[in-house]
Design a protein around this motif. Structure first.
Motif, PDB file in Angstrom:
ATOM      1  N   VAL A 198     -17.091 -12.962 -27.179  1.00 34.62           N
ATOM      2  CA  VAL A 198     -15.867 -13.262 -26.441  1.00 34.62           C
ATOM      3  C   VAL A 198     -15.379 -14.632 -26.892  1.00 34.62           C
ATOM      4  O   VAL A 198     -16.128 -15.612 -26.865  1.00 34.62           O
ATOM      5  N   CYS A 199     -14.133 -14.677 -27.326  1.00 32.54           N
ATOM      6  CA  CYS A 199     -13.528 -15.912 -27.842  1.00 32.54           C
ATOM      7  C   CYS A 199     -12.253 -16.235 -27.066  1.00 32.54           C
ATOM      8  O   CYS A 199     -11.737 -15.385 -26.337  1.00 32.54           O
TER       9      CYS A 199
ATOM     10  N   ARG B  17     -13.549 -10.282 -29.211  1.00 34.05           N
ATOM     11  CA  ARG B  17     -12.503 -10.031 -28.240  1.00 34.05           C
ATOM     12  C   ARG B  17     -11.919 -11.364 -27.804  1.00 34.05           C
ATOM     13  O   ARG B  17     -12.640 -12.277 -27.420  1.00 34.05           O
TER      14      ARG B  17
ATOM     15  N   ASN C 258     -21.467 -13.559 -24.699  1.00 34.77           N
ATOM     16  CA  ASN C 258     -21.658 -12.544 -25.742  1.00 34.77           C
ATOM     17  C   ASN C 258     -22.469 -11.388 -25.190  1.00 34.77           C
ATOM     18  O   ASN C 258     -23.174 -11.533 -24.186  1.00 34.77           O
TER      19      ASN C 258
ATOM     20  N   ASP D 271     -16.433  -3.762 -22.328  1.00 30.37           N
ATOM     21  CA  ASP D 271     -15.906  -3.749 -23.697  1.00 30.37           C
ATOM     22  C   ASP D 271     -16.985  -3.535 -24.749  1.00 30.37           C
ATOM     23  O   ASP D 271     -16.671  -3.221 -25.891  1.00 30.37           O
TER      24      ASP D 271
ATOM     25  N   ARG E 181     -16.242  -7.584 -17.622  1.00 35.91           N
ATOM     26  CA  ARG E 181     -15.307  -7.118 -18.647  1.00 35.91           C
ATOM     27  C   ARG E 181     -16.005  -7.022 -20.000  1.00 35.91           C
ATOM     28  O   ARG E 181     -15.806  -6.074 -20.758  1.00 35.91           O
ATOM     29  N   ALA E 182     -16.854  -7.999 -20.322  1.00 33.63           N
ATOM     30  CA  ALA E 182     -17.605  -7.963 -21.585  1.00 33.63           C
ATOM     31  C   ALA E 182     -18.544  -6.764 -21.613  1.00 33.63           C
ATOM     32  O   ALA E 182     -18.673  -6.094 -22.645  1.00 33.63           O
TER      33      ALA E 182
ATOM     34  N   THR F 172     -16.745 -18.550 -26.854  1.00 32.87           N
ATOM     35  CA  THR F 172     -16.827 -19.111 -25.505  1.00 32.87           C
ATOM     36  C   THR F 172     -18.254 -19.394 -25.056  1.00 32.87           C
ATOM     37  O   THR F 172     -18.453 -20.197 -24.142  1.00 32.87           O
TER      38      THR F 172
ATOM     39  N   SER G 203      -9.860 -13.658 -25.280  1.00 32.88           N
ATOM     40  CA  SER G 203      -9.502 -13.776 -23.876  1.00 32.88           C
ATOM     41  C   SER G 203      -8.581 -14.986 -23.740  1.00 32.88           C
ATOM     42  O   SER G 203      -8.739 -15.973 -24.452  1.00 32.88           O
TER      43      SER G 203
ATOM     44  N   PRO H 283     -15.168 -11.942 -16.095  1.00 34.33           N
ATOM     45  CA  PRO H 283     -15.278 -11.850 -17.555  1.00 34.33           C
ATOM     46  C   PRO H 283     -16.626 -11.283 -18.012  1.00 34.33           C
ATOM     47  O   PRO H 283     -16.699 -10.639 -19.058  1.00 34.33           O
TER      48      PRO H 283
END
Length: 190
Positions: A113-114, A155, A144, A105, A101-102, A141, A157, A98
């Protein structure tokens, strides 16, 4: 970000709280080490002197005033520069995927990221803050990216590992159950 006193958890310095026999901050640093991040800083406060002592030599320490998460985050970002990935130490199930991925993105602004709040509730973990985005109730989450320019992207997840922030004893129980199911409690987070 590992400067929280852990008053809701009530088990000593929050970053040093163990999930599956490993302090949460160590789990987060392991995930950062496995990611594409070049340097992971430990942002501590006067509330976490044992955490700072434990991490000396493992990560550069950024000592903040302990005025709260947002103030400490702002102080730390001002010292290390942008863009920067920020991660809360209470995210013990985090893995490198993740984080990477962040980074992928991130479009230059801020990325939050949420996870769906309903996912946190189904897992039985606390939901402290939510925001409505795209008609969905989302919970941040603690992962960030703070970018060079303004504007925020949120975003969602559906990764359950990102939904488990350890803020209270019940959250700790859920995190421990997850950790125990991964590698018999000695999880490397994958």
């Amino acid at each position: 970000m590992c400067g929280g006193a852990g008053t809701r958890l009530d088990r000593g310095e929050k970053p040093l709280f163990e999930v599956g026999g490993v302090p949460m901050v160590e789990r987060v640093l392991d995930a950062l080490d496995e990611s594409r991040i070049d340097t992971a800083y430990a942002v501590t406060s006067p509330e976490t002197p044992e955490t700072a002592d434990r991490l000396r030599g493992r990560a550069p320490i950024v000592e903040t005033d302990g005025e709260g998460y947002v103030a400490d985050l702002t102080d730390a970002v001002g010292r290390v520069g942008r863009p920067v990935v920020t991660v809360a130490a209470d995210l013990p199930l985090l893995t490198s995927e993740p984080i990477d991925r962040a980074i992928d993105d991130h479009d230059g602004g801020a990325l939050t990221v949420c996870v769906p709040a309903v996912l946190k509730r189904r897992l039985g973990v606390s939901v402290d803050t939510t925001r409505t985005h795209g008609g969905r109730e989302l919970a941040p989450t603690g992962l960030n990216v703070v970018g060079q320019r303004g504007g925020e992207t949120m975003r969602a997840s559906y990764d359950a590992r990102l939904a488990v922030n350890v803020n209270r004893p019940g959250d700790a129980a859920v995190a421990s159950a997850f950790a125990d199911s991964i590698d018999g409690g000695a999880s490397d987070g994958s």
